[in-house]
Design a protein around this motif. Structure first.
Motif, short mmCIF file in Angstrom:
data_model
loop_
_atom_site.label_atom_id
_atom_site.label_comp_id
_atom_site.label_asym_id
_atom_site.label_seq_id
_atom_site.Cartn_x
_atom_site.Cartn_y
_atom_site.Cartn_z
N SER A 13 0.83 -1.21 0.00
CA SER A 13 0.00 0.00 0.00
C SER A 13 0.87 1.26 0.00
O SER A 13 1.57 1.51 0.98
CB SER A 13 -0.92 0.03 1.23
N PRO A 14 0.82 2.05 -1.07
CA PRO A 14 1.60 3.30 -1.08
C PRO A 14 1.24 4.21 0.09
O PRO A 14 2.12 4.83 0.70
CB PRO A 14 1.24 3.94 -2.42
N ARG A 15 -0.03 4.28 0.44
CA ARG A 15 -0.49 5.17 1.50
C ARG A 15 -0.05 4.68 2.88
O ARG A 15 0.43 5.46 3.71
CB ARG A 15 -2.02 5.30 1.46
N CYS A 16 -0.20 3.39 3.13
CA CYS A 16 0.04 2.86 4.47
C CYS A 16 1.45 2.34 4.71
O CYS A 16 1.91 2.32 5.86
CB CYS A 16 -0.95 1.73 4.76
N ASP A 17 2.12 1.92 3.65
CA ASP A 17 3.42 1.27 3.82
C ASP A 17 4.59 2.08 3.26
O ASP A 17 5.74 1.74 3.52
CB ASP A 17 3.40 -0.12 3.17
N ARG A 18 4.29 3.12 2.52
CA ARG A 18 5.33 4.01 2.02
C ARG A 18 5.19 5.39 2.63
O ARG A 18 6.06 5.87 3.36
CB ARG A 18 5.28 4.11 0.49
N ASP A 19 4.04 6.05 2.36
CA ASP A 19 3.87 7.43 2.80
C ASP A 19 3.67 7.55 4.30
O ASP A 19 4.24 8.43 4.95
CB ASP A 19 2.68 8.07 2.06
N GLY A 20 2.84 6.66 4.89
CA GLY A 20 2.60 6.70 6.33
C GLY A 20 3.87 6.55 7.15
O GLY A 20 4.14 7.36 8.03
#
Length: 217
Positions: free
Chosen positions: A170-177
Motif C-alpha cells: 500500500s503506497p499510503r500505508c506502507d510508504r507514505d505513512g
C-alpha cells in the motif's frame, strides 16, 4: 546503517489462497437489512477483537443461526488458506542472519493476527490494528512496532544514523505513512510496475547498503 525492517502482512509476506471475504459479506448482510453503516464503522473489525456476533450486534445487524454459521464457515475457510509467500520466508531468514531486527505492522481483524504470528513466530515486533485500536497510516502504529524492536524512527534521510525501513503493498500505508514518522517506506508492486518488484530485490538492496556502510566506516 539499516538497523530494522518492518513488513506489512497481507500482500507482502502472506497471502490468502481462497478468498471468501467474510467481513465484506457481513457488511453486505447489514445493508440488505437496511442498516446504515457509515465508512467509519466498516473498519471496526480491524480496530477491535470483536467476534462476528459481537461485531454484528455493534453494527445493528441481526444474524440468523444459518447466516452466522455461513459467515463463520467462510472465515475458517479463508483463514485455513493463508500461507506465506515463499520469497518472504527466505527474505526474513536472510535479514535475520544479517543481524537486522524485523517487525510486522498490519491492518487486520483479530482472527488473522494469530495466523500471521504462527507463520512468522520469531519477529522482534508486531503491531496489529485490532490490538492497538488504530489503523495505518496512524503514526502511533508505526511507533508501536519500533518500540517493540527497540529502534528509533526519525532518521530516514540521515546517512550517518541507524535507520528503519518498511515495505508493503500500500503506497499510503506502507510508504507514505511510515515516512511521516521517519521510517523509510517502500511500495512493493508485485505487478512489476514499481521500483521494488519483489522481496528478493528489496533484501539485496538492504544487505548491499549495510555492507557498503560497514566498508566505508
Amino acid at each position: 546503517m539499516i538497523s530494522a525492517v518492518v513488513f506489512d502482512a497481507f500482500g507482502t509476506i502472506v497471502r490468502i489462497g481462497q478468498r471468501t471475504s467474510p467481513y465484506v459479506a457481513l457488511i453486505r448482510e447489514g445493508r440488505r437489512q437496511g442498516v446504515a453503516i457509515n465508512p467509519g464503522l466498516t473498519g471496526l473489525a480491524m480496530r477491535t477483537s470483536l467476534s462476528f456476533d459481537e461485531l454484528a450486534s455493534r453494527l445493528g445487524i441481526v444474524l440468523s443461526p444459518s447466516k452466522r454459521e455461513e459467515l463463520n464457515r467462510a472465515l475458517e475457510l479463508e483463514l485455513s488458506s493463508i500461507e506465506p509467500y515463499p520469497e518472504a520466508v527466505e527474505a526474513v531468514s536472510r535479514l535475520q542472519n544479517a543481524g537486522i531486527k524485523l517487525g510486522i505492522c498490519s491492518n487486520l481483524a483479530a482472527p488473522y493476527g494469530s495466523i500471521v504470528r504462527r507463520l512468522f513466530p520469531e519477529m522482534d515486533g508486531y503491531a496489529f490494528s485490532f490490538e492497538l485500536g488504530v489503523m495505518k497510516p496512524n503514526p502511533s502504529i508505526y511507533h508501536c512496532v519500533c518500540n517493540q524492536m527497540e529502534v528509533e524512527p526519525g532518521h530516514c534521510f540521515s546517512a550517518d544514523m541507524c535507520r528503519v525501513l518498511m515495505i508493503g503493498d500500500s503506497p499510503r500505508c506502507d510508504r507514505d505513512g511510515p515516512r511521516s514518522v521517519g521510517i523509510m517506506g517502500f511500495h512493493l508492486d508485485r505487478r512489476g510496475q514499481g521500483s521494488i518488484k519483489n522481496l528478493q530485490q528489496f533484501v539485496k538492496l538492504v544487505i548491499a547498503h549495510n555492507r557498503k556502510s560497514t566498508s566505508v566506516s
